[in-house]
Write an enzyme that holds these catalytic residues in place. Structure first.
Site, mmCIF file in Angstrom:
data_model
loop_
_atom_site.group_PDB
_atom_site.id
_atom_site.type_symbol
_atom_site.label_atom_id
_atom_site.label_comp_id
_atom_site.label_asym_id
_atom_site.label_seq_id
_atom_site.Cartn_x
_atom_site.Cartn_y
_atom_site.Cartn_z
ATOM 1 N N GLY A 320 49.444 29.114 43.768
ATOM 2 C CA GLY A 320 48.297 28.734 44.603
ATOM 3 C C GLY A 320 47.564 27.526 44.030
ATOM 4 O O GLY A 320 47.110 26.650 44.774
ATOM 5 N N ASP A 321 47.473 27.477 42.710
ATOM 6 C CA ASP A 321 46.824 26.333 42.052
ATOM 7 C C ASP A 321 47.634 25.066 42.310
ATOM 8 O O ASP A 321 47.068 23.993 42.559
ATOM 9 C CB ASP A 321 46.712 26.551 40.539
ATOM 10 N N ALA A 322 48.953 25.209 42.244
ATOM 11 C CA ALA A 322 49.830 24.059 42.494
ATOM 12 C C ALA A 322 49.684 23.593 43.944
ATOM 13 O O ALA A 322 49.616 22.387 44.206
ATOM 14 C CB ALA A 322 51.281 24.433 42.202
#
Ligand code: 26A
Length: 366
Positions: A320-322
Site C-alpha cells: 500500500g505504501d508503494a
C-alpha cells in the site's frame, strides 16, 4: 605536530558527536519537490504462528502501537531469524516516489535515535536516492516495528521511541525545505506523534496553493485518532487508504455504510480549505479495483488491478505504501488520474516481488 593534529581531530569529532542533533543527506543543489513526513522505523519481520500472536494479544492482520506488554516481541522475532528492513509507512512511500522520479526530488523528515538502526535507514534511503533530514534524539532509540507474518496476514506492532519525539519546532528549523517543496505527503500514522507539525504543512499548502496529501495508514487512526484526523480533513487535496481504513472511517463517523464508492464520495465532499483544488480520494482494495472519487464529480472511478501471478508474490509488506509512492510520483509529474493510479499499481507490483517494503535493482522504469 602529529600529536597536536590528532588531538585537534579528536576534539572536533567529539564536538561533532555532541552536536549531532540532525542527519542531513541533502545535496545542496537539489530541488526536492516532495516533502514527506512521518515515523522512520526499522521493521523487524519474521514468520510467526498463532502462539506468538496469542502471547502478545495480536490480531493476525493489524497495525498497533506497542504497550509495555508488547516489548518482548522484538526479541522473540529476532530469535525467529527476523529480517531487518527499512520501514515506516510514509518513508516507504517516499522511497517509492524517489525510485521513479529524477534525482533529488524527494526528502523525508522524521526523528531517529543515535544508533545503528538509524544508519541502516539512511543507507536504505540512499540506495534509491531518497534524501533524509532526520532529527536525532539524544535519549530514545530509533523506532521499531515488529512484523509477524502468518500465512497471508501480517500483524505490525510499533514501538515509536525516537519517532515519537518529532516536534513542530524541528519542522520549523527546516522551513526552507517546506518552502522549496510543492507537494507534502504526510503519513496518517504521524497523527499519533505531532498534529502541530502536520497542521503546519497543511496550512502552508492551503496558503500557497500547494498539494497536501495524507494517508489513512491504519484502521486505528480513524478509530482512536478521529479528532486529530478530522482536524486535517479540510486540507486534504488527496487522501489515500485501503478498504479496511475507509470502513473504519465510516464506522467512527457514523456513515452507516460499508460501501467503498459511497465512503469515497463522502470523503471527497467534506468541506475544503483550499477551493482552488478539487479533492481526490483513492481507496485501494488489494486485488479488487482501486476506487477513486473526485470532489463535485458524480461518477466514482474504478480502476482494475493488473493480475499478479501468485508465484511472483514474495512479501506484501508495504504494498500500500508503494502504491502511494507511485501515485504521488505521478501527481508530481502532472500525470492524468488514470496514469497516477497505474503508476501506483505498477510500483506496488514491483514491491510485492521484494522482501520487505523495498524496490528492485537494477531500477525498472515505468
Ligand atoms: C505509528 N505506527 C503504528 C506506525 C507504523 C508504521 N509506520 C509508521 N507508524 N506501524 C507500521 N508501520 C509501517 O507500515 C509499513 C507497512 O505498510 C511499517 O514500518 C511497515 O514498513
Amino acid at each position: 605536530l602529529f600529536a597536536i593534529e590528532n588531538k585537534a581531530l579528536f576534539h572536533s569529532c567529539r564536538q561533532l558527536n555532541i552536536n549531532q542533533k540532525s542527519i542531513d543527506t541533502r545535496n545542496k543543489m537539489g530541488k526536492y519537490e516532495i516533502l514527506a513526513l512521518e515515523n522512520p522505523l526499522l521493521d523487524i519481520q519474521a514468520v510467526g504462528d498463532q502462539a506468538l500472536l496469542d502471547k502478545y494479544g495480536l490480531k493476525p492482520n493489524d497495525a498497533i502501537l506497542a504497550e509495555e506488554k508488547h516489548m518482548g516481541i522484538y526479541e522473540d522475532l529476532i530469535n525467529r531469524k527476523a529480517d531487518f528492513n527499512a520501514g515506516g509507512a510514509a518513508q516507504n512511500t517516499a522511497r517509492g516516489a524517489q525510485y521513479i522520479l529524477p534525482e533529488d526530488s524527494v526528502v523525508f523528515v522524521g526523528c531517529v535515535g543515535k544508533d545503528k538502526y538509524a544508519d541502516l535507514l539512511v543507507e536504505a534511503n540512499k540506495k534509491v536516492g531518497l534524501h533524509t533530514v532526520y532529527r536525532v534524539d539524544e535519549e530514545q532509540p530509533t523506532g521499531r516495528c515488529g512484523v509477524v507474518i502468518t500465512g497471508h496476514d501480517r500483524s505490525m506492532c510499533t514501538d515509536l521511541a525516537a519517532a515519537n519525539c518529532y516536534k513542530v519546532e524541528h519542522l520549523k528549523e527546516n522551513w526552507d525545505l517546506v518552502k522549496q517543496a510543492k507537494l507534502y505527503f504526510v503519513g496518517g500514522y504521524h497523527l499519533t506523534v505531532s498534529v502541530p507539525a502536520i497542521m503546519a504543512l497543511a496550512e502552508e499548502a492551503a496558503k500557497e496553493n500547494k498539494i497536501f496529501m495524507l494517508s489513512l495508514s491504519a484502521p486505528f487512526i480513524p478509530q482512536f485518532f478521529k479528532d486529530q484526523l478530522d482536524q486535517t480533513a479540510p486540507y486534504w487535496d488527496y487522501v489515500v487508504g485501503n478498504e479496511t481504513e475507509a470502513r473504519s472511517y465510516a464506522a467512527s463517523h457514523d456513515l452507516n455504510t460499508e460501501d467503498i464508492p459511497t465512503i469515497a464520495r463522502h470523503l471527497a465532499q467534506l468541506p475544503k480549505a483550499n477551493s482552488q483544488r478539487k479533492r481526490t480520494v483513492i481507496i485501494t482494495q488489494g486485488t479488487d479495483p482501486t476506487v477513486v472519487a473526485v470532489q463535485d464529480e458524480d461518477k466514482v472511478h474504478e480502476f482494475p488491478v493488473h493480475a499478479i501471478d501468485k508465484s511472483e508474490i514474495a512479501d506484501t509488506t508495504g504494498a500500500g505504501d508503494a502504491f502511494a509512492g507511485g501515485f504521488v510520483a505521478g501527481v508530481a509529474k502532472g500525470e492524468s488520474l488514470k496514469t497516477c493510479v497505474d503508476m501506483g499499481q505498477w510500483l506496488a507490483h514491483l514491491s510485492i516481488k521484494e522482501l520487505g517494503p523495498a524496490y528492485p535493482f537494477p531500477k525498472q522504469t515505468y
